[in-house]
Motif scaffolding. Sequence first.
Motif, PDB file in Angstrom:
ATOM      1  N   ASP A 114      -0.161   2.787   2.577  1.00 31.79           N
ATOM      2  CA  ASP A 114      -0.727   1.525   2.101  1.00 31.79           C
ATOM      3  C   ASP A 114      -0.557   1.368   0.594  1.00 31.79           C
ATOM      4  O   ASP A 114      -1.351   0.722  -0.062  1.00 31.79           O
ATOM      5  CB  ASP A 114      -2.216   1.457   2.469  1.00 31.79           C
ATOM      6  CG  ASP A 114      -2.716   0.027   2.527  1.00 31.79           C
ATOM      7  OD1 ASP A 114      -1.966  -0.841   2.978  1.00 31.79           O
ATOM      8  OD2 ASP A 114      -3.872  -0.214   2.115  1.00 31.79           O
ATOM      9  N   LEU A 115       0.473   2.037   0.037  1.00 31.33           N
ATOM     10  CA  LEU A 115       0.710   1.947  -1.399  1.00 31.33           C
ATOM     11  C   LEU A 115       1.663   0.788  -1.660  1.00 31.33           C
ATOM     12  O   LEU A 115       2.862   0.875  -1.405  1.00 31.33           O
ATOM     13  CB  LEU A 115       1.289   3.261  -1.922  1.00 31.33           C
ATOM     14  CG  LEU A 115       1.372   3.395  -3.449  1.00 31.33           C
ATOM     15  CD1 LEU A 115      -0.005   3.249  -4.079  1.00 31.33           C
ATOM     16  CD2 LEU A 115       1.978   4.740  -3.825  1.00 31.33           C
ATOM     17  N   HIS A 116       1.124  -0.311  -2.183  1.00 33.03           N
ATOM     18  CA  HIS A 116       1.919  -1.512  -2.407  1.00 33.03           C
ATOM     19  C   HIS A 116       1.974  -1.832  -3.893  1.00 33.03           C
ATOM     20  O   HIS A 116       1.335  -1.175  -4.711  1.00 33.03           O
ATOM     21  CB  HIS A 116       1.344  -2.678  -1.611  1.00 33.03           C
ATOM     22  CG  HIS A 116       1.591  -2.544  -0.142  1.00 33.03           C
ATOM     23  ND1 HIS A 116       2.535  -3.281   0.515  1.00 33.03           N
ATOM     24  CD2 HIS A 116       1.042  -1.731   0.784  1.00 33.03           C
ATOM     25  CE1 HIS A 116       2.556  -2.943   1.800  1.00 33.03           C
ATOM     26  NE2 HIS A 116       1.654  -2.002   1.985  1.00 33.03           N
ATOM     27  N   ALA A 117       2.727  -2.879  -4.211  1.00 34.11           N
ATOM     28  CA  ALA A 117       3.020  -3.188  -5.612  1.00 34.11           C
ATOM     29  C   ALA A 117       1.752  -3.366  -6.448  1.00 34.11           C
ATOM     30  O   ALA A 117       1.647  -2.842  -7.554  1.00 34.11           O
ATOM     31  CB  ALA A 117       3.889  -4.442  -5.685  1.00 34.11           C
ATOM     32  N   VAL A 118       0.783  -4.119  -5.942  1.00 33.08           N
ATOM     33  CA  VAL A 118      -0.440  -4.375  -6.696  1.00 33.08           C
ATOM     34  C   VAL A 118      -1.168  -3.068  -6.995  1.00 33.08           C
ATOM     35  O   VAL A 118      -1.609  -2.811  -8.114  1.00 33.08           O
ATOM     36  CB  VAL A 118      -1.370  -5.344  -5.927  1.00 33.08           C
ATOM     37  CG1 VAL A 118      -2.727  -5.455  -6.616  1.00 33.08           C
ATOM     38  CG2 VAL A 118      -0.729  -6.718  -5.815  1.00 33.08           C
ATOM     39  N   GLN A 119      -1.267  -2.209  -5.988  1.00 30.61           N
ATOM     40  CA  GLN A 119      -1.960  -0.933  -6.168  1.00 30.61           C
ATOM     41  C   GLN A 119      -1.179  -0.022  -7.116  1.00 30.61           C
ATOM     42  O   GLN A 119      -1.770   0.681  -7.950  1.00 30.61           O
ATOM     43  CB  GLN A 119      -2.165  -0.260  -4.809  1.00 30.61           C
ATOM     44  CG  GLN A 119      -3.073  -1.050  -3.892  1.00 30.61           C
ATOM     45  CD  GLN A 119      -2.891  -0.663  -2.435  1.00 30.61           C
ATOM     46  OE1 GLN A 119      -1.884  -0.084  -2.069  1.00 30.61           O
ATOM     47  NE2 GLN A 119      -3.872  -0.994  -1.625  1.00 30.61           N
ATOM     48  N   LYS A 120       0.139  -0.010  -6.994  1.00 28.87           N
ATOM     49  CA  LYS A 120       0.964   0.811  -7.882  1.00 28.87           C
ATOM     50  C   LYS A 120       0.758   0.413  -9.342  1.00 28.87           C
ATOM     51  O   LYS A 120       0.598   1.268 -10.220  1.00 28.87           O
ATOM     52  CB  LYS A 120       2.453   0.654  -7.521  1.00 28.87           C
ATOM     53  CG  LYS A 120       2.899   1.408  -6.282  1.00 28.87           C
ATOM     54  CD  LYS A 120       4.376   1.143  -6.035  1.00 28.87           C
ATOM     55  CE  LYS A 120       4.837   1.809  -4.743  1.00 28.87           C
ATOM     56  NZ  LYS A 120       6.252   1.473  -4.434  1.00 28.87           N
ATOM     57  N   GLU A 121       0.764  -0.895  -9.583  1.00 31.40           N
ATOM     58  CA  GLU A 121       0.596  -1.382 -10.957  1.00 31.40           C
ATOM     59  C   GLU A 121      -0.794  -1.042 -11.497  1.00 31.40           C
ATOM     60  O   GLU A 121      -0.952  -0.673 -12.667  1.00 31.40           O
ATOM     61  CB  GLU A 121       0.820  -2.900 -11.015  1.00 31.40           C
ATOM     62  CG  GLU A 121       2.247  -3.340 -10.732  1.00 31.40           C
ATOM     63  CD  GLU A 121       3.239  -2.820 -11.758  1.00 31.40           C
ATOM     64  OE1 GLU A 121       2.839  -2.577 -12.914  1.00 31.40           O
ATOM     65  OE2 GLU A 121       4.419  -2.636 -11.402  1.00 31.40           O
ATOM     66  N   MET A 122      -1.808  -1.153 -10.633  1.00 31.53           N
ATOM     67  CA  MET A 122      -3.180  -0.834 -11.049  1.00 31.53           C
ATOM     68  C   MET A 122      -3.309   0.638 -11.412  1.00 31.53           C
ATOM     69  O   MET A 122      -3.890   0.999 -12.441  1.00 31.53           O
ATOM     70  CB  MET A 122      -4.161  -1.165  -9.918  1.00 31.53           C
ATOM     71  CG  MET A 122      -4.454  -2.637  -9.746  1.00 31.53           C
ATOM     72  SD  MET A 122      -5.304  -3.334 -11.180  1.00 31.53           S
ATOM     73  CE  MET A 122      -6.779  -2.323 -11.211  1.00 31.53           C
ATOM     74  N   ILE A 123      -2.776   1.506 -10.559  1.00 31.03           N
ATOM     75  CA  ILE A 123      -2.885   2.952 -10.793  1.00 31.03           C
ATOM     76  C   ILE A 123      -2.086   3.354 -12.034  1.00 31.03           C
ATOM     77  O   ILE A 123      -2.545   4.160 -12.852  1.00 31.03           O
ATOM     78  CB  ILE A 123      -2.420   3.732  -9.543  1.00 31.03           C
ATOM     79  CG1 ILE A 123      -3.476   3.574  -8.431  1.00 31.03           C
ATOM     80  CG2 ILE A 123      -2.202   5.203  -9.855  1.00 31.03           C
ATOM     81  CD1 ILE A 123      -3.100   4.203  -7.108  1.00 31.03           C
TER      82      ILE A 123
END
Length: 514
Positions: free
Chosen positions: A436-445
């Motif tokens: 469930d690692l998507h673009a929004v989460q990647k950018e946040m992390i």
Amino acid sequence: MTNAHKDTLFVLIKSLSKSEKRQFKLYVGRLGVNTDAKFLALFNLLDKMRVYDERQILDSGIVKKSQLSNLKAHLYKQILVSLRLNPVNQNIRVQIREQLDFATILYQKGLYKQSLKILDKAKNFAIENEEKNVAYEIVELEKIIETQYITRSIPDRADELARQAKELSEHNVMTSKLSNLSLQLYGMMLKVGYVRNDEDLRNVQNYFEKHLPDYRLEDLGFREKLWLYKAHLWYSLLTQDFLSSYKYASKWVDLFYDNEEMISLNPVFFLKGNHYLLESLFFVKYGSQFRGILEKLENQVSNPKFPQNDNITSLAFLYINSNKLNLNFLEGTFDKGLYLVNIIEYGIKKHKDRIDEHHVMLLYYKIACLYFGNGDNKNCIVYLKKIISNKNLKMREDLMCFARVLSLVAHYEAGMDYHLEVQLKSTYKFLLKMNDLHAVQKEMIKFLRNLGDIYPSDLKNEFQKLYNELKKYENHPYEKRAFLYLDILSWLESHLQNKPVAQIIREKALAVTR
């Protein structure tokens, strides 16, 4: 030692109201021989217990250990019989079943004419109230009796029963196919949540198209239409087509208002339809209609004519308060929603045996978002921990994922960043495991991971970069779901404009109010 949640008899006794307990004792005491019965003594003992304790039961001398299981089973059955006799539980469905039971008894006594008379009335009553499964059972029993009770009208009677059996069977097959489809789609929603990529979308589309039966809307009865609208609703929610989910949730609710007698017969479906209508309105940000529908639902539930039982009370608590939280999110009035926290906490304790863990965790997530929007990050973290530490939660993987992402943001906002690196690694691993690692989460992390290397003077510039990057995904078919769980963009705007996040959301709400 068995606990209260696992011992079904104890849970049943604790769910009884004072009037139901009184009726049970009157029911037991109808024969003098029962006044000293062991099962009544066991009932009285369990009623007084705060927590189920098998040792206390055995020490009381009421029953030996080898007999306890049988005595509990007998008591359980007697309570159910007593509840069945309670006028509160005498709905149309129970009344039809009761008439079928009476007709069966008369048939077994050879009183065929009396049995057929009762069955004919019960069948018409069942068809009028869309109870086609039991109507089919009645027709099948009528066919059996007619083969043994010969009348001069048997040729016409045989044709009539054969026609009714065929029609009811066709309706029931259609209902079964539509309800199976609806249930499977609901299961997908609980397990994974919204579609995450093209593969998920194709799987859902293929399943829906393959299992949706051919139908003509004008040939469908109330119950078939209900399952049809439910199936379309779940498909729309899964694929994040929220205008379509609004369309089918509206059809679902309108179906009840067009057939008002069905509200009292199917109050649970009525409540659920309104809940999904409100959820769809929340997703399309239709604030003015949301408030009107919610008020209408509250008035309907508080109407003395609306059915009342424990299950309905629990669902009404869940749906009304969940949507009251959504209304505060929609309008950005986080501070005005804080009063709901105590109401919801009390309700969760009161209805704990009737609300599943998934819905409790969903309420906790909404409360966490309420505190986050109000700037109370420490209380936000408290409620997120309830979700993250729940090892038994098997449903809604997406909820678990976003709870962890929000927890990272809340820890940063609260200045509790001394363990942030450990949490970042833990969250990253969890998202990878859940696929469930998507673009929004990647950018946040990535943003949170680099915070330690950013000079305070450059912080605003970094917030702007993250905002510009995430803004691209606001209307992305799959990435946009991240913003349904957590309004990251409003949070970033609050930092860029030096305003509370609640004010940003409130200004947006006023701009898009319809």
